[in-house]
Write an enzyme that holds these catalytic residues in place. Sequence first.
Site, PDB file in Angstrom:
ATOM      1  N   GLU A  93       0.327  15.562  11.374  1.00 31.76           N
ATOM      2  CA  GLU A  93       1.524  16.224  11.867  1.00 31.76           C
ATOM      3  C   GLU A  93       2.785  15.599  11.277  1.00 31.76           C
ATOM      4  OE1 GLU A  93       0.424  18.080  16.102  1.00 31.76           O
ATOM      5  OE2 GLU A  93       0.426  15.901  16.146  1.00 31.76           O
ATOM      6  N   CYS A 106       9.993  12.805  10.431  1.00 36.66           N
ATOM      7  CA  CYS A 106       9.039  11.776  10.849  1.00 36.66           C
ATOM      8  C   CYS A 106       7.709  12.091  10.173  1.00 36.66           C
ATOM      9  CB  CYS A 106       8.906  11.786  12.367  1.00 36.66           C
ATOM     10  SG  CYS A 106       7.715  10.570  12.973  1.00 36.66           S
ATOM     11  N   CYS A 113      -5.789   6.693  13.264  1.00 41.33           N
ATOM     12  CA  CYS A 113      -5.317   5.310  13.115  1.00 41.33           C
ATOM     13  C   CYS A 113      -6.386   4.389  13.684  1.00 41.33           C
ATOM     14  CB  CYS A 113      -4.001   5.112  13.869  1.00 41.33           C
ATOM     15  SG  CYS A 113      -3.359   3.427  13.745  1.00 41.33           S
ATOM     16  N   CYS A 117      -4.101   1.393  19.883  1.00 39.92           N
ATOM     17  CA  CYS A 117      -3.156   1.061  20.959  1.00 39.92           C
ATOM     18  C   CYS A 117      -3.419   1.995  22.142  1.00 39.92           C
ATOM     19  CB  CYS A 117      -1.721   1.203  20.459  1.00 39.92           C
ATOM     20  SG  CYS A 117      -1.388   0.193  19.001  1.00 39.92           S
ATOM     21  N   CYS A 120      -1.246   5.346  22.908  1.00 41.37           N
ATOM     22  CA  CYS A 120      -0.880   6.226  21.794  1.00 41.37           C
ATOM     23  C   CYS A 120      -1.941   7.297  21.543  1.00 41.37           C
ATOM     24  CB  CYS A 120      -0.689   5.372  20.543  1.00 41.37           C
ATOM     25  SG  CYS A 120      -0.517   6.331  19.028  1.00 41.37           S
ATOM     26  N   GLY A 202      -0.639   7.147  12.178  1.00 37.71           N
ATOM     27  CA  GLY A 202      -1.150   6.118  11.278  1.00 37.71           C
ATOM     28  C   GLY A 202      -0.304   4.869  11.190  1.00 37.71           C
ATOM     29  N   GLU A 203      -0.912   3.820  10.612  1.00 45.22           N
ATOM     30  CA  GLU A 203      -0.239   2.538  10.417  1.00 45.22           C
ATOM     31  C   GLU A 203       0.095   2.410   8.915  1.00 45.22           C
ATOM     32  OE1 GLU A 203       1.217   0.050  11.832  1.00 45.22           O
ATOM     33  OE2 GLU A 203       1.296  -1.050   9.946  1.00 45.22           O
ATOM     34  N   SER A 234       7.793   1.885  10.522  1.00 49.14           N
ATOM     35  CA  SER A 234       7.410   1.239  11.775  1.00 49.14           C
ATOM     36  C   SER A 234       5.987   0.732  11.630  1.00 49.14           C
ATOM     37  CB  SER A 234       7.492   2.252  12.921  1.00 49.14           C
ATOM     38  OG  SER A 234       6.957   1.691  14.113  1.00 49.14           O
ATOM     39  N   SER A 257       6.560  -2.781  16.218  1.00 48.19           N
ATOM     40  CA  SER A 257       6.158  -2.408  17.582  1.00 48.19           C
ATOM     41  C   SER A 257       5.765  -3.665  18.337  1.00 48.19           C
ATOM     42  CB  SER A 257       4.972  -1.439  17.519  1.00 48.19           C
ATOM     43  OG  SER A 257       5.383  -0.226  16.939  1.00 48.19           O
ATOM     44  N   LEU A 258       6.617  -4.095  19.259  1.00 47.46           N
ATOM     45  CA  LEU A 258       6.348  -5.334  19.990  1.00 47.46           C
ATOM     46  C   LEU A 258       5.749  -5.013  21.362  1.00 47.46           C
ATOM     47  CD1 LEU A 258       6.557  -8.394  19.963  1.00 47.46           C
ATOM     48  CD2 LEU A 258       8.935  -8.207  20.685  1.00 47.46           C
ATOM     49  N   HIS A 259       6.471  -4.304  22.183  1.00 51.87           N
ATOM     50  CA  HIS A 259       5.972  -3.690  23.426  1.00 51.87           C
ATOM     51  C   HIS A 259       5.622  -4.627  24.574  1.00 51.87           C
ATOM     52  CE1 HIS A 259       6.114  -0.152  21.045  1.00 51.87           C
ATOM     53  NE2 HIS A 259       4.893  -0.142  20.594  1.00 51.87           N
ATOM     54  N   ASN A 339       6.090   8.341  26.278  1.00 47.61           N
ATOM     55  CA  ASN A 339       5.904   9.794  26.297  1.00 47.61           C
ATOM     56  C   ASN A 339       4.480  10.105  26.712  1.00 47.61           C
ATOM     57  OD1 ASN A 339       8.544  10.397  25.227  1.00 47.61           O
ATOM     58  ND2 ASN A 339       7.793   9.536  23.312  1.00 47.61           N
ATOM     59  N   CYS A 382       7.405  10.401  19.881  1.00 45.69           N
ATOM     60  CA  CYS A 382       6.678   9.196  19.498  1.00 45.69           C
ATOM     61  C   CYS A 382       5.352   9.081  20.220  1.00 45.69           C
ATOM     62  CB  CYS A 382       7.479   7.954  19.881  1.00 45.69           C
ATOM     63  SG  CYS A 382       8.880   7.686  18.862  1.00 45.69           S
TER      64      CYS A 382
HETATM   65  N1  SAH Z   1       1.670   2.841  13.610  1.00 48.38           N
HETATM   66  C1  SAH Z   1       3.046   2.512  13.597  1.00 48.38           C
HETATM   67  C2  SAH Z   1       3.965   3.709  13.451  1.00 48.38           C
HETATM   68  C3  SAH Z   1       3.650   4.961  14.241  1.00 48.38           C
HETATM   69  S1  SAH Z   1       3.933   4.980  15.952  1.00 48.38           S
HETATM   70  C4  SAH Z   1       3.419   1.710  14.813  1.00 48.38           C
HETATM   71  O1  SAH Z   1       2.609   1.627  15.738  1.00 48.38           O
HETATM   72  O2  SAH Z   1       4.498   1.137  14.832  1.00 48.38           O
HETATM   73  C5  SAH Z   1       5.716   4.943  16.154  1.00 48.38           C
HETATM   74  C6  SAH Z   1       6.163   4.275  17.466  1.00 48.38           C
HETATM   75  O3  SAH Z   1       5.776   5.042  18.617  1.00 48.38           O
HETATM   76  C7  SAH Z   1       5.533   2.901  17.657  1.00 48.38           C
HETATM   77  O4  SAH Z   1       6.487   1.995  18.111  1.00 48.38           O
HETATM   78  C8  SAH Z   1       4.505   3.173  18.729  1.00 48.38           C
HETATM   79  O5  SAH Z   1       4.134   2.006  19.421  1.00 48.38           O
HETATM   80  C9  SAH Z   1       5.222   4.170  19.583  1.00 48.38           C
HETATM   81  N2  SAH Z   1       4.363   4.919  20.506  1.00 48.38           N
HETATM   82  C10 SAH Z   1       3.035   5.137  20.421  1.00 48.38           C
HETATM   83  N3  SAH Z   1       2.624   5.911  21.457  1.00 48.38           N
HETATM   84  C11 SAH Z   1       3.713   6.186  22.200  1.00 48.38           C
HETATM   85  C12 SAH Z   1       3.949   6.979  23.374  1.00 48.38           C
HETATM   86  N4  SAH Z   1       2.978   7.667  23.961  1.00 48.38           N
HETATM   87  N5  SAH Z   1       5.210   7.046  23.849  1.00 48.38           N
HETATM   88  C13 SAH Z   1       6.227   6.413  23.222  1.00 48.38           C
HETATM   89  N6  SAH Z   1       6.071   5.675  22.109  1.00 48.38           N
HETATM   90  C14 SAH Z   1       4.832   5.561  21.602  1.00 48.38           C
HETATM   91 FE1  SF4 Z   2      -1.748   3.394  15.396  1.00 52.11          FE
HETATM   92 FE2  SF4 Z   2       0.875   3.046  15.785  1.00 52.11          FE
HETATM   93 FE3  SF4 Z   2      -0.578   4.573  17.461  1.00 52.11          FE
HETATM   94 FE4  SF4 Z   2      -0.911   1.942  17.467  1.00 52.11          FE
HETATM   95  S1  SF4 Z   2       0.955   3.052  18.035  1.00 52.11           S
HETATM   96  S2  SF4 Z   2      -2.554   3.458  17.488  1.00 52.11           S
HETATM   97  S3  SF4 Z   2      -0.641   1.464  15.311  1.00 52.11           S
HETATM   98  S4  SF4 Z   2      -0.178   4.972  15.312  1.00 52.11           S
END
Ligand code: SAH
Ligand code: SF4
Length: 390
Positions: A93, A106, A113, A117, A120, A202-203, A234, A257-259, A339, A382
């Site tokens: 997408e 984007c 991926c 996580c 996600c 994806g990463e 990212s 992405s620290l979180h 989200n 996101c």
């Molecule tokens: N794989 C990379 C880039 C894609 S995700 C990464 O993880 O950084 C882009 C951003 O969206 C990342 O910071 C990810 O942690 C965040 N993200 C993933 N799932 C999400 C969700 N359901 N709601 C909000 N942000 C989310």
């Molecule tokens: Fe992959 Fe980024 Fe989603 Fe984590 S947040 S599963 S690294 S796309």
Amino acid sequence: MQKPNLYNYSPEELAELMRMWGQPAFRARQIYRQLYVNLAADTAAMTDLPLALREQLAAETELGALQLVRLQQDDDGLTRKALFQIPGGHVVETVLMIYPDRATVCVSTQAGCAMGCVFCATGKLGLLRNLTAGEIIEQAIWASRELRAWQADPPQTIAASAVRSEFPSDEDQWWGGEGDSFSERVTKQVGRVTNLVFMGMGEPFANYDRWWQAVERLHDAQGFNLGARSMTVSTVGLPQGIRRLAGEELPINLAISLHAPDDDLRTSMMPINQRFPISELIAASHEYVERTGRRVSFEYVLLQGQNDHPHQAIALAKLLRSRGPSGPLLCHVNLIPWNPVPGMPLGRSERQRVLDFQQILRDYGVACTVRVERGIAIAAACGQLAGSAT
Ligand code: SAH
Ligand code: SF4
């Protein structure tokens, strides 16, 4: 057999192809221009080429590998999500977001991926396959074509509610009142795709070589001509990728992405933290800042009751204010209220919790903004990208 995708060719490779086909060298430059400047949707549209060459291109190459399966809109058409099928059958997408003063695309770098996580949608798929450079590039080309079509036939009215965020932002001054001729202003100001974020599926650092080829190609001034500072990658936080990016010539922006402020919590959210814990990530970030002189952004997805407590904001602030070899880390925090993803037993932090979290970071001297979300209703925000065709 799959024909080669023209978007996988560098200018040098196009020149070599023309040489093999017995064509003069300037034909390669013409084709390159058609691909990256004119955004030709089909070889028949490349009318500056002789008919025989157009036919040979159509017979022996593919002008793009992505097949548009579905297009969805939200925010009165200002957010557009495309679902593409890629060779092999998987889907990816891409999201285009139109603002009064810019347009951001984007882009995905992998189908699925491997990082898993827990919050996600993409992570649930596992890794399906890496995208080629051409497949990454084409998403930006699609967005440019889409924007061009939108500008040729702009909507008459856009409700202010379509574009206002629930969080105050610097952008609010742009939107103006309900009766403003918003679309007129947009079409005047946004000539092209101005920003690109590698934040789709994806990463990126797990597909580094192909991803970086795409970055360099999109940056090329003879072609798509997107400034390096207009691109942001990212990453889930792979230290070797962060170090490699620090050594690249093009100064694109880095978001990590620290979180979570501590390893136990981060590991429970992001399995990769077991291999690369927070201390390694912070060390790599310090190196990056020292080497490039550029700040890093930390993304922090806010999950109600999990990582949004005031004490966690304080721990995060202290972590980021800790000194490296040459002082505190030059950084910025971008909060992302989670989200929703169907089937995940998680909650989005309430508005006041988000604002409180932000205020604590600011009180500790850490720059912090809340990401303005687009396209939640069409699962384009996101972490909602999962490529379901149903
Ligand atoms: N794989 C990379 C880039 C894609 S995700 C990464 O993880 O950084 C882009 C951003 O969206 C990342 O910071 C990810 O942690 C965040 N993200 C993933 N799932 C999400 C969700 N359901 N709601 C909000 N942000 C989310
Ligand atoms: Fe992959 Fe980024 Fe989603 Fe984590 S947040 S599963 S690294 S796309």
